[in-house]
Design an enzyme around this catalytic site. Structure first.
Site, PDB file in Angstrom:
ATOM      1  CE  LYS A   1      -3.367   2.672   2.524  1.00  0.00           C
ATOM      2  NZ  LYS A   1      -3.858   3.053   3.866  1.00  0.00           N
TER       3      LYS A   1
ATOM      4  N   GLY B   1     -11.174   7.968   6.187  1.00  0.00           N
ATOM      5  CA  GLY B   1     -12.249   8.900   6.474  1.00  0.00           C
ATOM      6  C   GLY B   1     -13.559   8.268   6.878  1.00  0.00           C
TER       7      GLY B   1
END
Length: 270
Positions: A108, A196
């Site tokens: 990632k 988020g």
């Protein structure tokens, strides 16, 4: 879920479309129990937080996870430049080898030079992604919800694109909904909404848009009951995926009775 509906990233197939982070948990037990409760198959770990040699370390929570079932997604969190991120990616592969995943070249990719809002650096991300793809890594880049940047990363050969819903760890939800939808519509690689998300309903919303998966951490780790929230997120992602595959009804301007009069008359006459 339909067995044919698997998530393909690089050359790997996954049943679960929920990916879970491993930071910010209050205890090791919280982390392990939450990961198990979530039924996720991909766990992301910041390379900077791990010892360089897991063999001699008995305190790492990695020791308590089933790596026959789980797939490690090393992340380059904390890297401020492309060069730092590239070094972290190679360390990530070494750590994957230590848990028996010698064929794991997943990374990632995070390049974040902004210390206040922790927004990803698009130029550094592109630079690191191009290098790592050429070296055979399966690159999952964390990006702002920029449709053009997503296309450039796809063209470079990234295995996914991972647009943020809102600033990492903020729990603000899907503030970039319109751009995320554009990315989903234009992408030919899986789109994973990352960062988020604070509630299960937001995870469902991302999946209903057509996202291929959701990666989250803080929403689970900082919940009052992380294990229960992990289960809720698992169910939310499944519900959103099923809703997307089912195809929602057409919106109408006016009310439409559930039992039309002609149908009622027919029932009475029978």
């Amino acid at each position: 879920m339909n067995n044919a509906d698997k998530l393909k990233i690089g050359n790997k197939l996954f049943d679960s479309r929920l990916m879970l982070g491993s930071g910010k948990y209050r205890t090791i037990d919280d982390a392990v129990n939450s990961i198990n409760s979530s039924d996720c198959e991909i766990v992301t770990v910041a390379i900077r937080r791990l010892p360089t040699n897991l063999t001699n370390d008995n305190t790492s929570f990695l020791k308590f996870l089933d790596w026959e079932r789980l797939w490690l997604l090393p992340n380059t969190a904390g890297s401020q430049t492309a060069e730092e991120a590239i070094r972290m990616a190679y360390l990530g592969h070494e750590l994957a080898c230590q848990i028996g995943q010698e064929d794991n070249f997943f990374v990632k990719l995070e390049v974040i030079s902004d210390p206040k809002y922790l927004l990803p650096d698009p130029v550094g991300t592109l630079k690191a992604a191009e290098f790592l793809v050429k070296k055979g890594f399966t690159v999952l880049p964390y990006i702002n919800a920029d449709p053009m940047l997503a296309l450039h990363l796809e063209d470079l050969g990234c295995a996914t694109v991972m647009p943020l819903g809102s600033p990492i760890g903020s729990g603000q939800g899907l503030n970039n909904l319109a751009n995320i939808q554009i990315i989903i519509e234009n992408s030919n690689v899986p789109v994973i909404v990352d960062a988020g998300i604070g509630t299960p309903s937001e995870a469902t919303m991302a999946m209903e848009l057509g996202a291929d998966g959701v990666l989250l951490n803080t929403a689970v780790a900082q919940a009052k009951s992380p294990e229960k929230m992990a289960l809720a997120m698992n169910l939310a992602v499944q519900a959103g995926r099923l809703g997307y595959l089912s195809g929602r009804m057409e919106k109408k301007y006016y009310a439409n009775p559930s039992s039309p009069l002609n149908q009622i008359s027919q029932l009475i006459s029978e």
